[in-house]
Scaffold this motif. Structure first.
Motif, PDB file in Angstrom:
ATOM      1  N   VAL A 195       0.822  -1.216   0.000  1.00 21.67           N
ATOM      2  CA  VAL A 195       0.000   0.000   0.000  1.00 21.67           C
ATOM      3  C   VAL A 195       0.858   1.268   0.000  1.00 21.67           C
ATOM      4  O   VAL A 195       0.451   2.293  -0.557  1.00 21.67           O
ATOM      5  CB  VAL A 195      -0.990   0.034   1.188  1.00 21.67           C
ATOM      6  N   ASP A 196       2.046   1.231   0.599  1.00 17.79           N
ATOM      7  CA  ASP A 196       2.895   2.427   0.650  1.00 17.79           C
ATOM      8  C   ASP A 196       4.004   2.399  -0.397  1.00 17.79           C
ATOM      9  O   ASP A 196       4.228   3.370  -1.099  1.00 17.79           O
ATOM     10  CB  ASP A 196       3.572   2.560   2.028  1.00 17.79           C
ATOM     11  N   THR A 197       4.727   1.250  -0.469  1.00 13.96           N
ATOM     12  CA  THR A 197       5.971   1.256  -1.254  1.00 13.96           C
ATOM     13  C   THR A 197       5.813   0.757  -2.694  1.00 13.96           C
ATOM     14  O   THR A 197       6.631   1.092  -3.531  1.00 13.96           O
ATOM     15  CB  THR A 197       7.061   0.419  -0.547  1.00 13.96           C
ATOM     16  N   SER A 198       4.799  -0.042  -2.988  1.00 12.01           N
ATOM     17  CA  SER A 198       4.594  -0.427  -4.395  1.00 12.01           C
ATOM     18  C   SER A 198       3.103  -0.600  -4.678  1.00 12.01           C
ATOM     19  O   SER A 198       2.622  -1.715  -4.918  1.00 12.01           O
ATOM     20  CB  SER A 198       5.384  -1.690  -4.753  1.00 12.01           C
ATOM     21  N   PRO A 199       2.376   0.540  -4.648  1.00 13.86           N
ATOM     22  CA  PRO A 199       0.930   0.460  -4.913  1.00 13.86           C
ATOM     23  C   PRO A 199       0.669   0.214  -6.396  1.00 13.86           C
ATOM     24  O   PRO A 199       1.525   0.511  -7.239  1.00 13.86           O
ATOM     25  CB  PRO A 199       0.438   1.859  -4.500  1.00 13.86           C
ATOM     26  N   PRO A 200      -0.528  -0.296  -6.716  1.00 13.38           N
ATOM     27  CA  PRO A 200      -0.868  -0.465  -8.138  1.00 13.38           C
ATOM     28  C   PRO A 200      -1.132   0.909  -8.757  1.00 13.38           C
ATOM     29  O   PRO A 200      -1.322   1.897  -8.042  1.00 13.38           O
ATOM     30  CB  PRO A 200      -2.153  -1.296  -8.073  1.00 13.38           C
ATOM     31  N   THR A 201      -1.165   0.970 -10.075  1.00 16.26           N
ATOM     32  CA  THR A 201      -1.417   2.248 -10.761  1.00 16.26           C
ATOM     33  C   THR A 201      -2.825   2.755 -10.439  1.00 16.26           C
ATOM     34  O   THR A 201      -3.021   3.935 -10.172  1.00 16.26           O
ATOM     35  CB  THR A 201      -1.277   2.052 -12.286  1.00 16.26           C
ATOM     36  N   ARG A 202      -3.816   1.842 -10.471  1.00 18.52           N
ATOM     37  CA  ARG A 202      -5.196   2.238 -10.147  1.00 18.52           C
ATOM     38  C   ARG A 202      -5.579   1.592  -8.826  1.00 18.52           C
ATOM     39  O   ARG A 202      -5.452   0.388  -8.670  1.00 18.52           O
ATOM     40  CB  ARG A 202      -6.163   1.749 -11.230  1.00 18.52           C
ATOM     41  N   LYS A 203      -6.089   2.421  -7.898  1.00 21.42           N
ATOM     42  CA  LYS A 203      -6.445   1.903  -6.575  1.00 21.42           C
ATOM     43  C   LYS A 203      -7.657   0.992  -6.687  1.00 21.42           C
ATOM     44  O   LYS A 203      -8.663   1.430  -7.259  1.00 21.42           O
ATOM     45  CB  LYS A 203      -6.792   3.037  -5.626  1.00 21.42           C
ATOM     46  N   TRP A 204      -7.750  -0.068  -6.061  1.00 22.57           N
ATOM     47  CA  TRP A 204      -6.817  -1.093  -5.662  1.00 22.57           C
ATOM     48  C   TRP A 204      -7.003  -2.260  -6.593  1.00 22.57           C
ATOM     49  O   TRP A 204      -7.499  -3.301  -6.220  1.00 22.57           O
ATOM     50  CB  TRP A 204      -7.003  -1.481  -4.180  1.00 22.57           C
ATOM     51  N   LEU A 205      -6.603  -2.033  -7.869  1.00 24.69           N
ATOM     52  CA  LEU A 205      -6.792  -3.050  -8.908  1.00 24.69           C
ATOM     53  C   LEU A 205      -5.434  -3.518  -9.420  1.00 24.69           C
ATOM     54  O   LEU A 205      -4.497  -2.717  -9.543  1.00 24.69           O
ATOM     55  CB  LEU A 205      -7.582  -2.466 -10.083  1.00 24.69           C
ATOM     56  N   CYS A 206      -5.353  -4.813  -9.753  1.00 27.74           N
ATOM     57  CA  CYS A 206      -4.091  -5.362 -10.272  1.00 27.74           C
ATOM     58  C   CYS A 206      -3.713  -4.685 -11.591  1.00 27.74           C
ATOM     59  O   CYS A 206      -4.557  -4.514 -12.478  1.00 27.74           O
ATOM     60  CB  CYS A 206      -4.245  -6.870 -10.474  1.00 27.74           C
ATOM     61  N   ASP A 207      -2.429  -4.327 -11.725  1.00 30.76           N
ATOM     62  CA  ASP A 207      -1.956  -3.686 -12.965  1.00 30.76           C
ATOM     63  C   ASP A 207      -2.062  -4.620 -14.163  1.00 30.76           C
ATOM     64  O   ASP A 207      -2.151  -4.169 -15.299  1.00 30.76           O
ATOM     65  CB  ASP A 207      -0.480  -3.269 -12.820  1.00 30.76           C
ATOM     66  N   TRP A 208      -2.027  -5.927 -13.931  1.00 34.53           N
ATOM     67  CA  TRP A 208      -1.953  -6.883 -15.044  1.00 34.53           C
ATOM     68  C   TRP A 208      -3.319  -7.315 -15.536  1.00 34.53           C
ATOM     69  O   TRP A 208      -3.519  -7.500 -16.733  1.00 34.53           O
ATOM     70  CB  TRP A 208      -1.149  -8.129 -14.623  1.00 34.53           C
ATOM     71  N   ASP A 209      -4.274  -7.495 -14.587  1.00 27.38           N
ATOM     72  CA  ASP A 209      -5.563  -8.038 -15.032  1.00 27.38           C
ATOM     73  C   ASP A 209      -6.765  -7.344 -14.389  1.00 27.38           C
ATOM     74  O   ASP A 209      -7.889  -7.839 -14.485  1.00 27.38           O
ATOM     75  CB  ASP A 209      -5.613  -9.550 -14.777  1.00 27.38           C
ATOM     76  N   SER A 210      -6.516  -6.233 -13.690  1.00 28.12           N
ATOM     77  CA  SER A 210      -7.594  -5.398 -13.111  1.00 28.12           C
ATOM     78  C   SER A 210      -8.429  -6.103 -12.035  1.00 28.12           C
ATOM     79  O   SER A 210      -9.501  -5.627 -11.668  1.00 28.12           O
ATOM     80  CB  SER A 210      -8.536  -4.867 -14.199  1.00 28.12           C
ATOM     81  N   THR A 211      -7.959  -7.241 -11.541  1.00 23.13           N
ATOM     82  CA  THR A 211      -8.666  -7.910 -10.447  1.00 23.13           C
ATOM     83  C   THR A 211      -8.538  -7.069  -9.171  1.00 23.13           C
ATOM     84  O   THR A 211      -7.462  -6.533  -8.903  1.00 23.13           O
ATOM     85  CB  THR A 211      -8.023  -9.298 -10.183  1.00 23.13           C
ATOM     86  N   PRO A 212      -9.620  -6.935  -8.376  1.00 22.47           N
ATOM     87  CA  PRO A 212      -9.487  -6.215  -7.100  1.00 22.47           C
ATOM     88  C   PRO A 212      -8.459  -6.909  -6.185  1.00 22.47           C
ATOM     89  O   PRO A 212      -8.475  -8.135  -6.033  1.00 22.47           O
ATOM     90  CB  PRO A 212     -10.894  -6.285  -6.503  1.00 22.47           C
ATOM     91  N   LEU A 213      -7.580  -6.105  -5.611  1.00 21.07           N
ATOM     92  CA  LEU A 213      -6.536  -6.666  -4.740  1.00 21.07           C
ATOM     93  C   LEU A 213      -7.110  -6.960  -3.364  1.00 21.07           C
ATOM     94  O   LEU A 213      -8.041  -6.305  -2.914  1.00 21.07           O
ATOM     95  CB  LEU A 213      -5.377  -5.667  -4.615  1.00 21.07           C
ATOM     96  N   VAL A 214      -6.543  -7.979  -2.711  1.00 19.19           N
ATOM     97  CA  VAL A 214      -7.008  -8.359  -1.369  1.00 19.19           C
ATOM     98  C   VAL A 214      -5.805  -8.510  -0.442  1.00 19.19           C
ATOM     99  O   VAL A 214      -4.663  -8.588  -0.901  1.00 19.19           O
ATOM    100  CB  VAL A 214      -7.795  -9.699  -1.395  1.00 19.19           C
ATOM    101  N   GLN A 215      -6.100  -8.568   0.872  1.00 18.36           N
ATOM    102  CA  GLN A 215      -5.059  -8.905   1.840  1.00 18.36           C
ATOM    103  C   GLN A 215      -5.045 -10.419   1.997  1.00 18.36           C
ATOM    104  O   GLN A 215      -6.116 -11.040   2.090  1.00 18.36           O
ATOM    105  CB  GLN A 215      -5.337  -8.246   3.190  1.00 18.36           C
ATOM    106  N   ARG A 216      -3.868 -11.020   2.004  1.00 17.77           N
ATOM    107  CA  ARG A 216      -3.795 -12.472   2.236  1.00 17.77           C
ATOM    108  C   ARG A 216      -4.287 -12.774   3.652  1.00 17.77           C
ATOM    109  O   ARG A 216      -3.939 -12.076   4.587  1.00 17.77           O
ATOM    110  CB  ARG A 216      -2.339 -12.946   2.078  1.00 17.77           C
ATOM    111  N   GLU A 217      -5.083 -13.850   3.781  1.00 23.37           N
ATOM    112  CA  GLU A 217      -5.614 -14.214   5.104  1.00 23.37           C
ATOM    113  C   GLU A 217      -4.481 -14.406   6.110  1.00 23.37           C
ATOM    114  O   GLU A 217      -4.603 -14.052   7.272  1.00 23.37           O
ATOM    115  CB  GLU A 217      -6.432 -15.513   5.001  1.00 23.37           C
TER     116      GLU A 217
END
Ligand code: AP5
Length: 227
Positions: free
Chosen positions: A148-170
């Protein structure tokens, strides 16, 4: 008529990453795999993929990973045995997250004989590990990792490669992280001493508490020098 070349094919380059959760193994393994065209073998990603697909392996691994414990050695050895035989591993591979116990390390050697490996032990202070893991976000489709701070995606909070919404690992939740770190200290850290004492393994301790580019630069120069 084509002549016979007398240039021997380059020996495959094999790399093992050691280091606690959040040290940057996945980040660096992904970069090495792209730049050197190695196969990247992340056992964590393989297990998460098995969970997502609901395979028998995934069903067995899921509750163990949710607790932050290690999945049984026999399952991991079977996974790796099949994976390193695949064609894309012929010119080299990077093991990210394997081996993690002494039986896994011994099992790997039984599979590959006296093959040479580079072993990179990435060390990062505990407080920084906690900062990285709590801020990590992950793409469940392509498994790319962000922060979230040091390497955020270009669009909040979607994967740069496939636009999938990003999640926190359990298993990046605080209580589970504590268990993962304890597992690392008890069961994986002893591998540092194991590899330092073995002639086929070129062991390097890497300061991982630097920018990703600086860490990568050091790994690259070690591989290029072949030492
Ligand atoms: P696994 O997925 O392998 O997790 P891990 O080893 O705990 O490692 P992480 O993925 O948490 O961290 P990393 O070192 O790859 O850091 P990353 O690059 O992502 O394993 C998960 C579970 O699967 C285990 O708990 C176990 O249950 C099971 N398992 C897997 N393999 C097993 C095995 N062999 N045996 C038994 N069980 C097994 O970076 C972390 C964050 O920091 C990211 O947000 C990243 O952007 C950021 N970051 C990275 N580098 C830097 C840097 N230099 N500066 C600032 N930020 C950085």
């Amino acid at each position: 008529m084509g002549g016979v070349t007398d240039v021997a094919p380059a020996a495959p380059t094999r790399v093992i990453f050691l280091g606690p959760p959040g040290a940057g193994k996945g980040t660096q393994a992904a970069r090495l795999a792209v730049e050197w065209q190695f196969a990247r073998i992340s056992t964590g990603d393989m297990l998460r993929d098995a969970i997502a697909k609901g395979t028998p392996l995934g069903r067995e691994a899921a509750p163990i990973m949710e607790r932050g414990e290690l999945v049984p050695d026999g399952l991991l050895l079977g996974l790796i045995r099949d994976r390193i035989r695949q064609a894309d591993c012929a010119s080299g591979y990077v093991l990210d997250g394997f081996p993690r116990t002494l039986p896994q390390a011994e099992g790997l050697e039984a599979m590959v004989g006296n093959a040479d490996f580079f072993v990179f032990d990435i060390e990062v202070p505990r407080a920084e590990l906690m900062r990285r893991l709590s801020g990590r976000r992950w793409c469940p489709t392509c498994q790319s990792t962000y922060h979230v701070d040091t390497s955020p995606p270009t669009r909040k909070w979607l994967c740069d490669w496939d636009s999938t919404p990003l999640v926190q690992r359990e298993d990046d939740k605080e209580t589970v992280v504590a268990r993962r770190l304890a597992e690392y200290d008890e069961r994986t850290r002893p591998l540092i001493q194991y590899y330092q004492g073995r002639s086929h393994f070129k062991f390097h301790r890497i300061d991982g508490n630097r920018a990703p580019d600086a860490v990568f630069g050091e790994l690259k120069s070690i591989l290029e020098a072949g030492r």
